[in-house]
Design a protein around this motif. Structure first.
Motif, PDB file in Angstrom:
ATOM      1  N   LEU A  70       1.118  -1.079  -0.184  1.00 37.82           N
ATOM      2  CA  LEU A  70      -0.043  -0.246  -0.135  1.00 37.82           C
ATOM      3  C   LEU A  70       0.941   1.161   0.062  1.00 37.82           C
ATOM      4  N   PHE A  71       0.590   1.934  -0.977  1.00 41.82           N
ATOM      5  CA  PHE A  71       1.744   3.262  -1.328  1.00 41.82           C
ATOM      6  C   PHE A  71       0.795   4.564  -1.034  1.00 41.82           C
ATOM      7  N   ARG A  72       1.229   5.274  -0.274  1.00 40.84           N
ATOM      8  CA  ARG A  72       0.451   6.604  -0.217  1.00 40.84           C
ATOM      9  C   ARG A  72       1.012   7.479  -1.206  1.00 40.84           C
ATOM     10  N   LEU A  73      -0.128   8.215  -1.875  1.00 41.17           N
ATOM     11  CA  LEU A  73       0.125   9.154  -3.022  1.00 41.17           C
ATOM     12  C   LEU A  73       0.285  10.787  -2.293  1.00 41.17           C
ATOM     13  N   ASP A  74       0.359  11.694  -2.926  1.00 40.12           N
ATOM     14  CA  ASP A  74       0.402  12.992  -2.345  1.00 40.12           C
ATOM     15  C   ASP A  74      -0.811  13.696  -2.606  1.00 40.12           C
ATOM     16  N   GLY A  80      -9.061  11.936   3.219  1.00 46.39           N
ATOM     17  CA  GLY A  80      -7.588  12.025   3.651  1.00 46.39           C
ATOM     18  C   GLY A  80      -6.694  11.603   2.622  1.00 46.39           C
ATOM     19  N   TYR A  81      -5.412  11.331   2.716  1.00 48.03           N
ATOM     20  CA  TYR A  81      -4.585  10.899   1.474  1.00 48.03           C
ATOM     21  C   TYR A  81      -5.126   9.691   0.733  1.00 48.03           C
ATOM     22  N   GLU A  82      -4.855   9.671  -0.456  1.00 48.73           N
ATOM     23  CA  GLU A  82      -5.039   8.626  -1.350  1.00 48.73           C
ATOM     24  C   GLU A  82      -4.020   7.713  -1.457  1.00 48.73           C
ATOM     25  N   TRP A  83      -4.468   6.415  -1.568  1.00 47.66           N
ATOM     26  CA  TRP A  83      -3.520   5.152  -1.543  1.00 47.66           C
ATOM     27  C   TRP A  83      -3.669   4.506  -2.796  1.00 47.66           C
ATOM     28  N   SER A 114     -11.797   0.963   1.827  1.00 50.04           N
ATOM     29  CA  SER A 114     -12.047   1.124   0.277  1.00 50.04           C
ATOM     30  C   SER A 114     -11.807   2.529  -0.432  1.00 50.04           C
ATOM     31  N   SER A 115     -12.351   3.305   0.463  1.00 52.63           N
ATOM     32  CA  SER A 115     -12.855   4.689  -0.006  1.00 52.63           C
ATOM     33  C   SER A 115     -11.278   5.457  -0.061  1.00 52.63           C
ATOM     34  N   GLN A 116     -10.298   5.034   0.367  1.00 50.92           N
ATOM     35  CA  GLN A 116      -9.079   5.832   0.410  1.00 50.92           C
ATOM     36  C   GLN A 116      -8.167   5.114  -0.654  1.00 50.92           C
ATOM     37  N   ILE A 117      -8.401   4.057  -1.327  1.00 49.25           N
ATOM     38  CA  ILE A 117      -7.798   3.309  -2.237  1.00 49.25           C
ATOM     39  C   ILE A 117      -8.130   3.941  -3.693  1.00 49.25           C
ATOM     40  N   LYS A 118      -7.263   4.796  -4.163  1.00 51.75           N
ATOM     41  CA  LYS A 118      -7.413   5.581  -5.131  1.00 51.75           C
ATOM     42  C   LYS A 118      -7.507   4.562  -6.690  1.00 51.75           C
ATOM     43  N   ASP A 119      -6.318   3.772  -6.897  1.00 56.28           N
ATOM     44  CA  ASP A 119      -6.135   2.921  -7.772  1.00 56.28           C
ATOM     45  C   ASP A 119      -5.535   1.546  -7.486  1.00 56.28           C
ATOM     46  N   GLU A 120      -5.485   0.548  -8.387  1.00 55.09           N
ATOM     47  CA  GLU A 120      -5.007  -0.561  -7.878  1.00 55.09           C
ATOM     48  C   GLU A 120      -4.019  -1.160  -9.065  1.00 55.09           C
ATOM     49  N   LEU A 121      -3.278  -1.765  -8.817  1.00 55.51           N
ATOM     50  CA  LEU A 121      -2.077  -2.137  -9.816  1.00 55.51           C
ATOM     51  C   LEU A 121      -1.807  -3.591  -9.516  1.00 55.51           C
ATOM     52  N   HIS A 122      -1.906  -4.446 -10.492  1.00 53.71           N
ATOM     53  CA  HIS A 122      -1.386  -5.832 -10.282  1.00 53.71           C
ATOM     54  C   HIS A 122      -0.018  -6.286 -11.219  1.00 53.71           C
ATOM     55  N   LYS A 138      -1.572   3.683 -15.760  1.00 53.29           N
ATOM     56  CA  LYS A 138      -2.703   5.170 -15.561  1.00 53.29           C
ATOM     57  C   LYS A 138      -3.124   5.548 -17.236  1.00 53.29           C
ATOM     58  N   LYS A 139      -1.787   5.427 -18.038  1.00 53.24           N
ATOM     59  CA  LYS A 139      -2.120   5.574 -19.377  1.00 53.24           C
ATOM     60  C   LYS A 139      -3.298   4.536 -20.192  1.00 53.24           C
ATOM     61  N   SER A 140      -3.094   3.595 -19.701  1.00 51.81           N
ATOM     62  CA  SER A 140      -3.977   2.530 -20.664  1.00 51.81           C
ATOM     63  C   SER A 140      -5.345   2.640 -19.952  1.00 51.81           C
ATOM     64  N   VAL A 141      -5.542   3.203 -18.473  1.00 53.47           N
ATOM     65  CA  VAL A 141      -6.876   3.258 -18.163  1.00 53.47           C
ATOM     66  C   VAL A 141      -7.492   4.682 -18.722  1.00 53.47           C
ATOM     67  N   ALA A 142      -6.667   5.346 -18.570  1.00 51.90           N
ATOM     68  CA  ALA A 142      -7.321   6.816 -19.173  1.00 51.90           C
ATOM     69  C   ALA A 142      -7.799   6.700 -20.769  1.00 51.90           C
ATOM     70  N   ALA A 143      -7.051   5.714 -21.132  1.00 51.31           N
ATOM     71  CA  ALA A 143      -7.153   5.603 -23.037  1.00 51.31           C
ATOM     72  C   ALA A 143      -8.618   5.010 -23.181  1.00 51.31           C
ATOM     73  N   PRO A 144      -9.375   5.572 -24.211  1.00 53.52           N
ATOM     74  CA  PRO A 144     -10.548   5.240 -24.685  1.00 53.52           C
ATOM     75  C   PRO A 144     -10.369   3.732 -25.210  1.00 53.52           C
ATOM     76  N   ALA A 145     -11.511   2.910 -24.736  1.00 53.15           N
ATOM     77  CA  ALA A 145     -11.564   1.397 -25.207  1.00 53.15           C
ATOM     78  C   ALA A 145     -11.584   1.241 -26.864  1.00 53.15           C
ATOM     79  N   PRO A 146     -10.724   0.543 -27.283  1.00 50.37           N
ATOM     80  CA  PRO A 146     -10.870   0.207 -28.760  1.00 50.37           C
ATOM     81  C   PRO A 146     -11.922  -0.140 -29.296  1.00 50.37           C
TER      82      PRO A 146
END
Length: 340
Positions: A70-74, A80-83, A114-122, A138-146
């Motif tokens: 679990l990594f805290r973002l800024d 509170g802080y997002e993780w 769960s509300s403080q977890i902004k994103d998940e990475l596997h 993050k770039k892949s998630v933000a891109a529109p689906a083909p």
């Protein structure tokens, strides 16, 4: 269908959860030991999140051992802080370890918040969870689906089509079926089933109101399932089939459409048949994954062997050779003749 393991955070980890959100802790590592979630390591904030990420994350993972980081973002939200939740599950780890960590992740999120977890990475290889790997994610998630060529054509048609009024008898007709909305009670029951409150739900169509209602929500054994299938009415059913396959425990969500022959009206048969696919889509949109869809005439078909074979069909590798048909009877032995 994935299911939770019952593994919980130990007392030390729970205490750490309560104090790690003050902005001093940058990241921490959690592992499963002796059927408990335990704190393995942690680091305080030193620099901006990108520099701390590049320095600490890769150093915390082990080559063959899954873990959570679990990594805290800024950034902050109202709580509170997002993780960022990193699930490290290397390809070289044992299958049972992979299944255990995948099934326990929902519990970790719930106990941390769960509300403080902004994103998940596997990640399965180290490059997945590096800083560059996270940026690619993050770039892949933000891109529109083909879109396929057909989807692009449909999109253009929707942009240029003219809206028309539709009569009451056809207002909900679509090419894929008739979509009747679920009542609030039915929707709540599906959400409760996702949380594990029930393993059986039954639904019916209210034809005059054009809605789908909940009939019952229970926890029943497989032996009692056939008795829940009406012999004089069509119904939809959701059942969590618990079984083992090749030594592994499984909980498979089965959607059952029961239609007792032709003793119902034509309209009722057509409505239940047409509403089936839109209903399963609505259930999936609520977050419940359906493993198998089955159609039956009566409850007597719902045996353990029947459900197991529907979920795990046997592939026959033996193909019988074509049997040459016998000749007509009484033909006698073949005779060889010489050319004169």
């Amino acid at each position: 269908m994935s299911h939770q393991t019952g593994i919980k955070a130990n007392d030390a980890l729970k205490k750490f959860f309560s104090k790690c959100k003050d902005g001093k802790i940058r990241l921490f590592k959690v592992a499963i030991e002796e059927e408990q979630l335990v704190l393995k390591d942690h680091h305080n904030e030193k620099h901006k999140w990108e520099k701390d990420y590049d320095k600490y994350v890769a150093a915390l993972v082990e080559e063959n051992q899954p873990c959570y980081i679990l990594f805290r973002l800024d950034e902050k939200n109202s709580l509170g802080y997002e993780w960022l939740l990193i699930s490290w599950c290397p390809d070289t780890s044992p299958i049972r370890q992979k299944m255990l960590y995948a099934s326990t992740k929902a519990t970790l999120k719930q106990e941390f918040g769960s509300s403080q977890i902004k994103d998940e990475l596997h990640g399965t290889v180290l490059s997945d969870i590096t800083l560059e790997g996270y940026k690619r994610h993050k770039k892949s998630v933000a891109a529109p689906a083909p879109l396929s060529m057909r989807e692009e054509e449909l999109q253009e048609i929707k942009k240029t089509e003219v809206n028309t009024d539709i009569s009451i008898s056809t207002k909900q007709q679509t090419l894929s079926g008739v979509e009747f909305p679920l009542t609030q009670t039915a929707t709540q029951a599906i959400e409760d089933m996702i949380r594990g409150s029930y393993d059986y739900l039954q639904f019916r169509i209210d034809i005059p109101k054009e809605t789908i209602h909940l009939v019952c929500a229970e926890n029943i054994s497989l032996q009692k399932l056939p008795s829940k299938i009406p012999s004089d009415a069509a119904r939809y059913h959701l059942y969590k089939f618990k079984h083992t396959h090749e030594g592994d425990y499984n909980e498979s969500m089965v959607f059952i459409y029961s239609m007792p022959g032709y003793n119902l009206t034509v309209k009722e048969r057509m409505l239940y048949s047409s509403c089936k696919n839109p209903l399963t889509n609505s259930i999936a949109n609520l977050g419940l994954d359906i493993t198998k869809k089955i159609e039956i005439d009566s409850g007597s078909e719902l045996t353990e062997q029947f459900l197991y074979e529907e979920l795990h069909p046997t592939n026959s590798l033996h193909r019988p050779k074509f049997a040459k048909p016998k000749g007509p009877p009484g033909r006698g032995p073949k005779r060889m003749t010489k050319n004169q």
